[in-house]
Motif scaffolding. Structure first.
Motif, PDB file in Angstrom:
ATOM      1  N   GLY A   1       0.843  -1.186   0.000  1.00  0.00           N
ATOM      2  CA  GLY A   1       0.000   0.000   0.000  1.00  0.00           C
ATOM      3  C   GLY A   1       0.874   1.230   0.000  1.00  0.00           C
ATOM      4  N   ASP A   2       0.228   2.390  -0.130  1.00  0.00           N
ATOM      5  CA  ASP A   2       0.922   3.641   0.125  1.00  0.00           C
ATOM      6  C   ASP A   2       2.118   3.851  -0.785  1.00  0.00           C
ATOM      7  OD1 ASP A   2      -0.175   2.233   2.721  1.00  0.00           O
ATOM      8  OD2 ASP A   2      -0.441   4.381   3.017  1.00  0.00           O
ATOM      9  N   MET A   3       1.853   3.750  -2.080  1.00  0.00           N
ATOM     10  CA  MET A   3       2.912   4.002  -3.046  1.00  0.00           C
ATOM     11  C   MET A   3       2.539   5.234  -3.867  1.00  0.00           C
ATOM     12  SD  MET A   3       4.824   1.363  -5.581  1.00  0.00           S
ATOM     13  CE  MET A   3       3.709   1.369  -6.983  1.00  0.00           C
TER      14      MET A   3
ATOM     15  N   ALA B   1      -7.849  -4.331   2.432  1.00  0.00           N
ATOM     16  CA  ALA B   1      -8.459  -3.044   2.752  1.00  0.00           C
ATOM     17  C   ALA B   1      -7.341  -2.109   3.198  1.00  0.00           C
ATOM     18  CB  ALA B   1      -9.504  -3.193   3.854  1.00  0.00           C
ATOM     19  N   HIS B   2      -7.652  -0.846   3.395  1.00  0.00           N
ATOM     20  CA  HIS B   2      -6.570   0.113   3.626  1.00  0.00           C
ATOM     21  C   HIS B   2      -6.195   0.264   5.101  1.00  0.00           C
ATOM     22  CE1 HIS B   2      -3.818   3.279   2.846  1.00  0.00           C
ATOM     23  NE2 HIS B   2      -4.489   4.152   3.576  1.00  0.00           N
ATOM     24  N   LYS B   3      -7.124   0.702   5.931  1.00  0.00           N
ATOM     25  CA  LYS B   3      -6.768   0.972   7.331  1.00  0.00           C
ATOM     26  C   LYS B   3      -6.901  -0.300   8.162  1.00  0.00           C
ATOM     27  CE  LYS B   3      -7.695   5.927   7.707  1.00  0.00           C
ATOM     28  NZ  LYS B   3      -8.719   6.509   6.829  1.00  0.00           N
TER      29      LYS B   3
ATOM     30  N   GLY C   1      -4.502   0.451  -1.260  1.00  0.00           N
ATOM     31  CA  GLY C   1      -4.891   1.820  -0.981  1.00  0.00           C
ATOM     32  C   GLY C   1      -3.747   2.805  -0.847  1.00  0.00           C
ATOM     33  N   ASP C   2      -4.090   4.094  -0.950  1.00  0.00           N
ATOM     34  CA  ASP C   2      -3.171   5.235  -0.988  1.00  0.00           C
ATOM     35  C   ASP C   2      -2.284   5.130  -2.212  1.00  0.00           C
ATOM     36  OD1 ASP C   2      -4.403   6.376   1.132  1.00  0.00           O
ATOM     37  OD2 ASP C   2      -2.681   6.318   2.488  1.00  0.00           O
ATOM     38  N   ILE C   3      -2.787   5.775  -3.246  1.00  0.00           N
ATOM     39  CA  ILE C   3      -2.256   5.607  -4.590  1.00  0.00           C
ATOM     40  C   ILE C   3      -1.813   6.980  -5.111  1.00  0.00           C
ATOM     41  CG2 ILE C   3      -2.864   4.903  -6.947  1.00  0.00           C
ATOM     42  CD1 ILE C   3      -5.135   3.185  -5.600  1.00  0.00           C
TER      43      ILE C   3
ATOM     44  N   GLY D   1      -7.926   4.073  -0.415  1.00  0.00           N
ATOM     45  CA  GLY D   1      -7.345   4.586   0.820  1.00  0.00           C
ATOM     46  C   GLY D   1      -7.778   6.026   1.037  1.00  0.00           C
ATOM     47  N   ASN D   2      -7.331   6.604   2.129  1.00  0.00           N
ATOM     48  CA  ASN D   2      -7.725   7.983   2.427  1.00  0.00           C
ATOM     49  C   ASN D   2      -7.204   8.972   1.385  1.00  0.00           C
ATOM     50  OD1 ASN D   2      -5.437   6.883   4.079  1.00  0.00           O
ATOM     51  ND2 ASN D   2      -4.997   9.070   4.332  1.00  0.00           N
ATOM     52  N   HIS D   3      -6.060   8.673   0.767  1.00  0.00           N
ATOM     53  CA  HIS D   3      -5.528   9.597  -0.234  1.00  0.00           C
ATOM     54  C   HIS D   3      -6.347   9.625  -1.521  1.00  0.00           C
ATOM     55  CE1 HIS D   3      -1.796  11.305   1.428  1.00  0.00           C
ATOM     56  NE2 HIS D   3      -1.878  10.276   2.233  1.00  0.00           N
ATOM     57  N   GLU D   4      -7.323   8.757  -1.637  1.00  0.00           N
ATOM     58  CA  GLU D   4      -8.180   8.754  -2.825  1.00  0.00           C
ATOM     59  C   GLU D   4      -9.478   9.524  -2.605  1.00  0.00           C
ATOM     60  OE1 GLU D   4      -5.211   6.898  -3.115  1.00  0.00           O
ATOM     61  OE2 GLU D   4      -6.384   5.288  -2.204  1.00  0.00           O
TER      62      GLU D   4
ATOM     63  N   GLY E   1      -2.766  -1.597   4.497  1.00  0.00           N
ATOM     64  CA  GLY E   1      -1.687  -0.637   4.305  1.00  0.00           C
ATOM     65  C   GLY E   1      -1.831   0.476   5.329  1.00  0.00           C
ATOM     66  N   HIS E   2      -1.749   1.722   4.849  1.00  0.00           N
ATOM     67  CA  HIS E   2      -1.946   2.950   5.619  1.00  0.00           C
ATOM     68  C   HIS E   2      -0.774   3.276   6.534  1.00  0.00           C
ATOM     69  CE1 HIS E   2      -4.089   6.407   7.038  1.00  0.00           C
ATOM     70  NE2 HIS E   2      -4.049   5.994   8.278  1.00  0.00           N
ATOM     71  N   GLU E   3      -0.339   2.317   7.342  1.00  0.00           N
ATOM     72  CA  GLU E   3       0.845   2.549   8.171  1.00  0.00           C
ATOM     73  C   GLU E   3       2.061   2.423   7.251  1.00  0.00           C
ATOM     74  OE1 GLU E   3      -0.299   3.397  10.986  1.00  0.00           O
ATOM     75  OE2 GLU E   3      -2.279   2.540  10.622  1.00  0.00           O
TER      76      GLU E   3
HETATM   77 FE   LIG Z   1      -3.643   5.924   4.312  1.00  0.00          FE
END
Ligand SMILES: [Fe+2]
Length: 507
Positions: free
Chosen positions: A197-199, A348-350, A226-228, A261-264, A406-408
């Motif tokens: 995640g988080d890339m 899932a993301h978080k 997530g977080d793309i 993710g939250n960044h989306e 992901g997320h962390e």
């Molecule tokens: Fe995140």
């Protein structure tokens, strides 16, 4: 602009590809690598500002590359292709069992309207077959109000396990030629994944190594939890375009499955909704927020944890997703389904548990952030009443085996855990018939927010943790064994964690 380096070198012995050479081309910050087949290879690349085009042609060991002005070819100047594959797609008619669907969705984006219908030309030995799709347009919410055109083509009736060449485009121009392998039928095979995640588009440290892995044929799918891009919408959507170009050497060859993710979240997830094409294999509907798919002996469930946080966009989507989850997990637990595909794996993301040093991983019991209470125990709808739609009990009830998050911005392996209690299979073998779900958090692929540190207090459920940049490899070997390993990019690909989940009973 000039070509700075063009190189050609022998195919690595474990490449698993019918190639005569591996070719790399570097132009300033841009790098393209590909496998040159005995029949040669030809591609064009339009640079992000659409001002220049790179043309490379290889044949019989010779390699030619040139860079010119894109406007020498007006059709290319109008084109900006980032190709993605994803599967499985299942149309509403369900012409054959979903689990054996041999279809692929090819998705790409242009900055302009294209002439005619978007098309994928494909074939085993040539590009003699055609599939046509549909285009859609959406307006970015930034001050430029850019229009972005998304093109989706479903390629059907593929022979299982067969490798196809393809390119995508229209009368206006065509992408480079890529290849994908159609999904293998049935459950008696061992799908392999890269999970992270988080890339982001910047500081995407893991991309070159992932690209190398993909070229070597190491994966059957990518799971980006997530977080793309950081962010798809930034700079009027141009960061999203740049990210898609960045991952094209990966995502044009291997199905790239995502969850939000939250960044989306910007503009109600509109970039995320438009740029990807995730399909729920059970209902056949396109839904990038929650969907499921089967690969080998595993059933994958992808869901949004962000519904629980971005309630400005609505509350009812929490209920709708939860009810879909119940239906999906119930179906996956029918005796026939669980016998055929005993592994249930969520993405899932978080994460429901984490030990990152920030408030959202708070150990303070009175806080709603306490180990993500609203995800674990449920959320008070419209901010009041009893908590509803909690995920932890649902996953436990339906025997979810492995949870990927992901997320962390780090890597964490947890001992099997439920309701803050460790439920190891045994002291000596925690992952042999674990009594609770196994959780892996893998959010360290690389982004401009860098690493996330850990809290000093180590909870009982924390088994291993690292802040190295990297990603996770996962193989579902058979109905009883799944192995996972963590690749450290900081340590030049060293495997810093490896474990095997063994289960001969899943509920
Ligand atoms: Fe995140």
């Amino acid at each position: 602009m000039q070509v700075l380096c063009v190189s050609q070198h022998d195919s690595p012995p474990d490449a698993g590809l019918e190639v005569s050479a591996q070719v790399s081309v570097c132009v300033y910050g841009y790098r393209q690598s590909f496998a040159s087949t005995p029949k040669g290879h030809h591609f064009r690349h339009v640079f992000p500002d659409d001002s220049s085009v790179l043309v490379v042609h290889s044949s019989a060991g010779a390699l030619n590359a040139s860079v010119g002005k894109a406007d020498t070819n007006p059709s290319l100047a109008r084109r900006s292709v980032s190709s993605l594959t994803s599967f499985p797609f299942a149309n509403a008619s369900h012409a054959y069992p979903i689990a054996d669907a041999t279809e692929m969705v090819v998705t790409w984006v242009t900055g302009h309207h294209i002439s005619g219908k978007p098309c994928v030309e494909y074939g085993i030995d040539d590009l003699s077959m055609k599939a046509f799709g549909h285009s859609s347009r959406f307006a970015d919410g930034g001050h430029e109000k850019r229009h972005i055109y998304v093109h989706r083509v479903v390629v059907k009736d593929l022979k299982p396990s067969q490798t196809y060449q393809y390119h995508c485009g229209s009368d206006d121009g065509w992408s480079a030629v890529y290849h994908f392998r159609a999904k293998t039928k049935g459950s008696h095979w061992s799908p392999r994944f890269a999970v992270f995640g988080d890339m982001g588009a910047a500081n995407a440290q893991s991309v070159p190594r992932l690209e190398q892995d993909v070229r070597r044929g190491m994966y059957d799918a990518i799971l980006h939890v997530g977080d793309i891009a950081y962010n798809l919408h930034s700079d009027n959507g141009k960061v999203g375009d740049a990210f898609m170009r960045l991952i094209e050497p990966i995502a044009a060859y291997v199905p790239y499955q995502v969850c939000p993710g939250n960044h989306e979240h910007k503009y109600n997830f509109s970039h995320y909704d438009h740029r990807f094409s995730m399909t729920d294999s059970r209902t056949g509907s396109l839904n990038n927020h929650f969907y499921s798919f089967n690969m080998g002996p595993a059933h994958f469930v992808s869901l949004s944890t962000e519904y629980y946080y971005y309630t400005d966009f609505g509350w009812d989507q929490i209920r709708r997703q939860y009810e879909w989850l119940v239906d999906d997990l119930r179906a996956a637990n029918s005796p026939e389904s669980r016998a055929e595909r005993p592994w249930i794996i969520t993405m899932a993301h978080k994460p429901l548990y984490c030990m990152t040093d920030d408030r959202s991983c708070s150990p303070i019991d009175s806080s709603d952030a306490f180990q993500r209470r609203r995800l674990r125990k449920g959320i008070k709808m419209q901010g009041s009443g009893k908590r509803k739609y909690g995920l932890e009990a649902l996953f436990f009830k339906y025997g979810v085996d492995i949870q990927l998050y992901g997320h962390e911005h780090n890597y964490q392996r947890l001992f099997p855990v439920y309701d803050n209690h460790v439920l190891n299979g045994s002291t000596a073998h925690p992952y042999h018939n674990p009594k609770g779900p196994v959780v892996v958090i893998t959010g360290s692929a690389g982004c401009d927010e860098h690493h996330a540190k850990f809290r000093k207090h180590v909870p009982d459920w924390s088994a291993f943790r690292s802040t190295d940049y990297g990603y996770t490899r996962m193989t579902v070997h058979n109905k009883t064994h799944v192995s996972l390993e963590q690749v450290s990019d900081d340590q030049k690909g060293k495997i810093i964690d490896r474990f095997v989940v063994v289960k001969d009973r899943h509920l």
